[in-house]
Design a protein around this motif. Structure first.
Motif, short mmCIF file in Angstrom:
data_model
loop_
_atom_site.label_atom_id
_atom_site.label_comp_id
_atom_site.label_asym_id
_atom_site.label_seq_id
_atom_site.Cartn_x
_atom_site.Cartn_y
_atom_site.Cartn_z
N PRO A 19 88.10 20.62 -65.70
CA PRO A 19 88.79 19.41 -66.19
C PRO A 19 89.00 18.36 -65.11
O PRO A 19 89.03 17.16 -65.39
N ASP A 20 89.16 18.81 -63.86
CA ASP A 20 89.39 17.87 -62.77
C ASP A 20 88.19 16.99 -62.49
O ASP A 20 88.31 15.96 -61.81
N SER A 21 87.01 17.41 -62.95
CA SER A 21 85.79 16.63 -62.67
C SER A 21 85.39 15.72 -63.82
O SER A 21 84.35 15.07 -63.75
N THR A 30 79.84 10.81 -59.26
CA THR A 30 80.61 11.70 -60.12
C THR A 30 79.94 13.07 -60.11
O THR A 30 78.71 13.16 -60.22
N VAL A 31 80.74 14.12 -59.98
CA VAL A 31 80.22 15.49 -59.97
C VAL A 31 80.92 16.28 -61.07
O VAL A 31 82.13 16.50 -61.02
N VAL A 79 71.00 18.27 -60.21
CA VAL A 79 71.78 19.49 -60.42
C VAL A 79 71.79 20.27 -59.12
O VAL A 79 70.74 20.50 -58.51
N THR A 80 72.99 20.68 -58.68
CA THR A 80 73.12 21.44 -57.44
C THR A 80 72.79 22.91 -57.67
O THR A 80 72.58 23.35 -58.80
N ARG A 81 72.75 23.67 -56.59
CA ARG A 81 72.43 25.09 -56.69
C ARG A 81 73.51 25.88 -57.42
O ARG A 81 73.25 26.99 -57.90
N ARG A 88 74.87 9.75 -59.47
CA ARG A 88 75.06 8.74 -58.42
C ARG A 88 75.28 7.36 -59.03
O ARG A 88 74.71 7.04 -60.08
N GLN A 89 76.09 6.56 -58.35
CA GLN A 89 76.36 5.18 -58.79
C GLN A 89 76.74 5.16 -60.28
O GLN A 89 76.09 4.53 -61.12
N SER A 90 77.82 5.87 -60.58
CA SER A 90 78.25 6.00 -61.98
C SER A 90 78.48 4.63 -62.60
O SER A 90 78.99 3.70 -61.95
#
Length: 351
Positions: A19-21, A30-31, A79-81, A88-90
């Motif tokens: 929820p924090d993201s 934004t992640v 997508v990260t591991r 990027r640049q939301s």
């Protein structure tokens, strides 16, 4: 703008979007972070919307390094591991539902969340009292009152670009919008405020430069030849150099006085290339700051070398040496007398 976040899960899925993201800021990264991710993940897929239709896929990632963009890939996503979706640049139109699908050897888990991209407030403004707006402040005398022009409640203040929370010389109002510097210092160069409505996103105001006058301090008088106990000894015809030094802002005015008379020299250096007899006497350097209205002076006395006293050497014989010489003279006289008597005796015998 009201923050809205909802979390939808399918069945008894354990994977969820943190929820924090689910809140982002326009023009920043934004992640969307996944929580409770299983260890045996075979594939991560991210979709725009609440369903996993192929046309809604943004990005697919198969560990360790296979990535495949979907139809809704804009060139800003990755997508990260650990399965998090990075945008990027939301942009404001990135607001909406996002669905994560995690494929494992035991099946597939899904999580959906509502992401809202917020627009930042305008950078705060800043104002200061008239004495700080282009005027010269005097150290230890003048004060500055600055106000941060914003509706935010999370305000930070910076003096010389360094965060400050107040001191015995600086006070900040309870609402954080006003900062007062009591008795400005020469080390006060600028004021700035900032707001932090979102973690690690600082929106700074313009800087207000401060011009603080101080001094003159540490006034000293350097000479060549050197001074001893306030006196400079120099011979007629020799070269003498005098130099006033101090710390002052703005640059001070210099005045030189010789035996009570004002000289035309208005610089910190004065040179007497060939000292004359009439140039002997007391020299005073006066250093004046017109902004602080302070003045200090140092002085030196130039005088010729003192004449060397005539030394009269006296011959001195100790008492024991006198007795010895008397005895020696007596013995010598007796010897001479004896020789004369002996010679007369020999002469008379021959006749």
């Amino acid at each position: 703008m009201v923050l809205r976040a909802s979390l939808l899960t399918c069945g008894i899925c354990q994977v969820l979007i943190s929820p924090d993201s689910l809140t982002g800021v326009e023009k920043y990264r934004t992640v969307l972070t996944l929580e409770n991710v299983p260890e045996d993940v075979l594939e991560f897929r991210w979709y725009r919307g609440t369903d996993n239709s192929t046309g809604n896929m943004i990005f697919s990632y198969t560990p360790p390094n296979t990535r495949y963009p979907g139809p809704l890939y804009s060139g800003r996503e990755n997508v990260t591991r650990t399965g998090s979706l990075v945008i990027r640049q939301s942009a404001l139109n990135d607001t909406g539902y996002y669905t994560a699908e995690v494929g494992t050897s035991n099946g597939t888990q899904r999580a959906t969340g509502w992401l809202e991209i917020l627009k930042l407030r305008n950078n705060p403004g800043i104002s200061a009292n008239a004495s700080a707006n282009g005027s010269v402040l005097v150290e230890g005398m003048d004060s500055v009152a600055a106000r941060c022009l914003t509706n935010s409640s999370n305000i930070k203040w910076y003096v010389n670009l360094v965060p400050t929370s107040g001191s015995n010389r600086i006070t900040i109002s309870p609402d954080g919008k006003t900062l007062d510097i009591h008795r400005v210092s020469r080390y006060d160069h600028s004021l700035q405020c900032a707001i932090e409505d979102f973690p690690e996103i600082l929106q700074r105001s313009e800087e207000i430069p401060l011009t603080v006058a101080y001094g003159p301090d540490y006034v000293s008088l350097w000479t060549q030849p050197d001074v001893f106990d306030g006196v400079l000894t120099a011979a007629i015809g020799s070269s003498v150099q005098l130099e006033c030094t101090c710390f002052s802002r703005p640059e001070p005015r210099y005045h030189w006085i010789h035996n009570g008379s004002l000289l035309s020299v208005s610089e910190e250096n004065m040179t007497l290339p060939s000292l004359k007899w009439e140039q002997m006497g007391i020299y005073r350097c006066i250093v004046e700051n017109t902004e602080t209205q302070l003045a200090f002076y140092r002085e030196v006395t130039i005088q010729p070398p003192r004449p060397q006293p005539t030394v009269h050497r006296e011959f001195y014989i100790s008492g024991s040496l006198v007795i010895f010489l008397i005895i020696l003279a007596s013995l010598g006289s007796a010897y001479i007398c004896g020789m004369l008597v002996y010679s007369l005796f020999i002469l008379c015998s021959r006749r």
